[in-house]
Design a protein around this motif. Structure first.
Motif, PDB file in Angstrom:
ATOM      1  N   THR A  22       0.678  -1.814  -0.071  1.00  0.00           N
ATOM      2  CA  THR A  22       0.340  -0.459   0.070  1.00  0.00           C
ATOM      3  C   THR A  22       1.329   1.164   0.018  1.00  0.00           C
ATOM      4  O   THR A  22       0.595   2.029  -0.989  1.00  0.00           O
ATOM      5  CB  THR A  22      -0.889  -0.033   1.212  1.00  0.00           C
ATOM      6  OG1 THR A  22      -2.276  -1.143   1.202  1.00  0.00           O
ATOM      7  CG2 THR A  22      -2.169   1.366   1.251  1.00  0.00           C
ATOM      8  N   PRO A  23       2.243   1.020   0.913  1.00  0.00           N
ATOM      9  CA  PRO A  23       2.887   2.790   1.121  1.00  0.00           C
ATOM     10  C   PRO A  23       3.049   2.930  -0.663  1.00  0.00           C
ATOM     11  O   PRO A  23       3.439   3.954  -0.690  1.00  0.00           O
ATOM     12  CB  PRO A  23       3.654   2.231   2.030  1.00  0.00           C
ATOM     13  CG  PRO A  23       3.169   1.424   2.760  1.00  0.00           C
ATOM     14  CD  PRO A  23       2.205   0.469   1.971  1.00  0.00           C
ATOM     15  N   ALA A  24       3.696   1.898  -1.297  1.00  0.00           N
ATOM     16  CA  ALA A  24       4.526   1.804  -2.458  1.00  0.00           C
ATOM     17  C   ALA A  24       3.114   2.457  -3.124  1.00  0.00           C
ATOM     18  O   ALA A  24       3.238   2.938  -4.286  1.00  0.00           O
ATOM     19  CB  ALA A  24       4.620   0.981  -3.034  1.00  0.00           C
ATOM     20  N   ARG A  25       1.950   2.105  -3.529  1.00  0.00           N
ATOM     21  CA  ARG A  25       1.111   2.037  -4.423  1.00  0.00           C
ATOM     22  C   ARG A  25       1.037   3.507  -4.137  1.00  0.00           C
ATOM     23  O   ARG A  25       0.515   4.262  -5.195  1.00  0.00           O
ATOM     24  CB  ARG A  25      -0.180   0.925  -4.303  1.00  0.00           C
ATOM     25  CG  ARG A  25       0.045  -0.157  -5.075  1.00  0.00           C
ATOM     26  CD  ARG A  25      -0.916  -0.947  -4.886  1.00  0.00           C
ATOM     27  NE  ARG A  25      -2.076  -0.056  -5.730  1.00  0.00           N
ATOM     28  CZ  ARG A  25      -2.106  -0.419  -7.069  1.00  0.00           C
ATOM     29  NH1 ARG A  25      -1.173  -1.016  -7.825  1.00  0.00           N
ATOM     30  NH2 ARG A  25      -3.324  -0.087  -7.869  1.00  0.00           N
ATOM     31  N   ARG A  26       0.533   3.720  -2.891  1.00  0.00           N
ATOM     32  CA  ARG A  26       0.532   5.477  -2.879  1.00  0.00           C
ATOM     33  C   ARG A  26       1.306   6.625  -3.439  1.00  0.00           C
ATOM     34  O   ARG A  26       1.493   7.420  -4.029  1.00  0.00           O
ATOM     35  CB  ARG A  26      -0.032   6.058  -1.146  1.00  0.00           C
ATOM     36  CG  ARG A  26      -0.815   5.391  -0.825  1.00  0.00           C
ATOM     37  CD  ARG A  26      -1.256   5.575   0.615  1.00  0.00           C
ATOM     38  NE  ARG A  26      -2.598   4.904   0.882  1.00  0.00           N
ATOM     39  CZ  ARG A  26      -2.166   4.497   2.924  1.00  0.00           C
ATOM     40  NH1 ARG A  26      -1.708   4.969   3.348  1.00  0.00           N
ATOM     41  NH2 ARG A  26      -3.271   3.639   2.693  1.00  0.00           N
ATOM     42  N   ASP A  27       2.953   5.927  -3.385  1.00  0.00           N
ATOM     43  CA  ASP A  27       3.631   7.378  -3.559  1.00  0.00           C
ATOM     44  C   ASP A  27       4.018   6.751  -5.127  1.00  0.00           C
ATOM     45  O   ASP A  27       3.949   8.287  -5.744  1.00  0.00           O
ATOM     46  CB  ASP A  27       5.127   6.195  -2.945  1.00  0.00           C
ATOM     47  CG  ASP A  27       5.757   6.223  -2.055  1.00  0.00           C
ATOM     48  OD1 ASP A  27       5.107   7.212  -0.782  1.00  0.00           O
ATOM     49  OD2 ASP A  27       6.611   5.331  -0.954  1.00  0.00           O
ATOM     50  N   ILE A  28       3.346   5.800  -6.023  1.00  0.00           N
ATOM     51  CA  ILE A  28       3.886   5.653  -7.344  1.00  0.00           C
ATOM     52  C   ILE A  28       2.267   6.904  -7.098  1.00  0.00           C
ATOM     53  O   ILE A  28       2.155   6.927  -9.207  1.00  0.00           O
ATOM     54  CB  ILE A  28       3.423   4.470  -7.605  1.00  0.00           C
ATOM     55  CG1 ILE A  28       4.537   3.503  -7.977  1.00  0.00           C
ATOM     56  CG2 ILE A  28       2.933   4.613  -9.589  1.00  0.00           C
ATOM     57  CD1 ILE A  28       5.463   3.976  -8.507  1.00  0.00           C
ATOM     58  N   ALA A  29       1.186   6.387  -7.167  1.00  0.00           N
ATOM     59  CA  ALA A  29       0.079   7.202  -7.749  1.00  0.00           C
ATOM     60  C   ALA A  29       0.117   8.612  -7.628  1.00  0.00           C
ATOM     61  O   ALA A  29      -0.362   9.394  -8.451  1.00  0.00           O
ATOM     62  CB  ALA A  29      -1.377   7.067  -6.820  1.00  0.00           C
ATOM     63  N   ALA A  30       0.504   9.304  -5.786  1.00  0.00           N
ATOM     64  CA  ALA A  30       0.873  10.281  -6.179  1.00  0.00           C
ATOM     65  C   ALA A  30       2.022  10.803  -7.066  1.00  0.00           C
ATOM     66  O   ALA A  30       1.745  12.538  -7.876  1.00  0.00           O
ATOM     67  CB  ALA A  30       1.855  10.426  -4.727  1.00  0.00           C
ATOM     68  N   HIS A  31       2.874   9.989  -7.611  1.00  0.00           N
ATOM     69  CA  HIS A  31       3.941  10.515  -8.809  1.00  0.00           C
ATOM     70  C   HIS A  31       3.066  10.900 -10.085  1.00  0.00           C
ATOM     71  O   HIS A  31       3.344  11.629 -10.762  1.00  0.00           O
ATOM     72  CB  HIS A  31       4.852   9.306  -8.630  1.00  0.00           C
ATOM     73  CG  HIS A  31       6.424   9.908  -9.890  1.00  0.00           C
ATOM     74  ND1 HIS A  31       7.144  11.187  -8.695  1.00  0.00           N
ATOM     75  CD2 HIS A  31       5.868   9.887 -10.895  1.00  0.00           C
ATOM     76  CE1 HIS A  31       8.111  11.406 -10.280  1.00  0.00           C
ATOM     77  NE2 HIS A  31       7.390  10.547 -11.290  1.00  0.00           N
ATOM     78  N   LEU A  32       1.966   9.970 -10.437  1.00  0.00           N
ATOM     79  CA  LEU A  32       1.570   9.476 -12.077  1.00  0.00           C
ATOM     80  C   LEU A  32       0.164  10.806 -11.453  1.00  0.00           C
ATOM     81  O   LEU A  32       0.444  11.529 -12.732  1.00  0.00           O
ATOM     82  CB  LEU A  32       1.163   8.598 -11.805  1.00  0.00           C
ATOM     83  CG  LEU A  32       1.895   7.421 -11.698  1.00  0.00           C
ATOM     84  CD1 LEU A  32       0.603   5.969 -12.067  1.00  0.00           C
ATOM     85  CD2 LEU A  32       2.492   7.432 -13.366  1.00  0.00           C
ATOM     86  N   ALA A  33       0.059  11.559 -10.400  1.00  0.00           N
ATOM     87  CA  ALA A  33      -0.467  12.706 -10.274  1.00  0.00           C
ATOM     88  C   ALA A  33      -0.782  14.195 -10.436  1.00  0.00           C
ATOM     89  O   ALA A  33      -0.943  14.708 -11.206  1.00  0.00           O
ATOM     90  CB  ALA A  33      -1.519  12.631  -9.025  1.00  0.00           C
ATOM     91  N   GLU A  34       1.275  13.791 -10.208  1.00  0.00           N
ATOM     92  CA  GLU A  34       1.473  15.307 -10.947  1.00  0.00           C
ATOM     93  C   GLU A  34       2.745  15.440 -11.764  1.00  0.00           C
ATOM     94  O   GLU A  34       3.166  16.277 -12.341  1.00  0.00           O
ATOM     95  CB  GLU A  34       2.776  15.215  -9.639  1.00  0.00           C
ATOM     96  CG  GLU A  34       1.321  15.519  -8.000  1.00  0.00           C
ATOM     97  CD  GLU A  34       2.683  16.068  -6.721  1.00  0.00           C
ATOM     98  OE1 GLU A  34       3.685  16.167  -7.777  1.00  0.00           O
ATOM     99  OE2 GLU A  34       2.516  16.045  -5.695  1.00  0.00           O
ATOM    100  N   CYS A  35       2.632  13.930 -12.615  1.00  0.00           N
ATOM    101  CA  CYS A  35       3.903  14.142 -13.375  1.00  0.00           C
ATOM    102  C   CYS A  35       3.154  13.075 -15.184  1.00  0.00           C
ATOM    103  O   CYS A  35       3.114  11.931 -15.189  1.00  0.00           O
ATOM    104  CB  CYS A  35       4.825  12.866 -12.964  1.00  0.00           C
ATOM    105  SG  CYS A  35       6.786  12.828 -14.063  1.00  0.00           S
ATOM    106  N   GLY A  36       3.329  14.356 -15.413  1.00  0.00           N
ATOM    107  CA  GLY A  36       2.778  13.683 -17.399  1.00  0.00           C
ATOM    108  C   GLY A  36       3.715  13.101 -17.361  1.00  0.00           C
ATOM    109  O   GLY A  36       3.054  11.909 -18.480  1.00  0.00           O
ATOM    110  N   ALA A  37       4.830  12.940 -17.610  1.00  0.00           N
ATOM    111  CA  ALA A  37       5.409  11.560 -18.877  1.00  0.00           C
ATOM    112  C   ALA A  37       5.262  10.452 -17.931  1.00  0.00           C
ATOM    113  O   ALA A  37       5.446   9.940 -18.681  1.00  0.00           O
ATOM    114  CB  ALA A  37       7.149  11.990 -18.873  1.00  0.00           C
TER     115      ALA A  37
END
Length: 77
Positions: A22-37
């Motif tokens: 869960t923590p890793a999924r949250r980190d990835i999701a947060a990054h995807l929400a902010e990084c278009g590339a």
């Protein structure tokens, strides 16, 4: 934790397949929400994985089935 793009992209397949905690999924999701590339990279990966899955479960055309059936029948004559 703030991920770099290379760190995020290295983990996208695991994210897509639900293999992260869960923590890793949250980190990835947060990054995807902010990084278009990285979001685009994820969308491409998702499309590829979905396409592969569909191809694995798609039945062969009827002509292929008929040809295989005829070949098997000929072998047992």
């Amino acid at each position: 934790m703030s991920l770099t793009c290379p760190d995020c992209q290295d983990r996208l397949i695991d994210y897509r397949l639900g293999e992260l905690d869960t923590p890793a999924r949250r980190d990835i999701a947060a990054h995807l929400a902010e990084c278009g590339a990285c979001a685009v990279a994820y969308c491409r990966l998702d499309a590829d994985v979905s396409g592969i899955g569909a191809a694995l479960y798609e039945a062969p055309p009827a002509r292929v089935h008929a040809a295989l059936k005829a070949q098997v029948a000929a072998e047992f004559r």
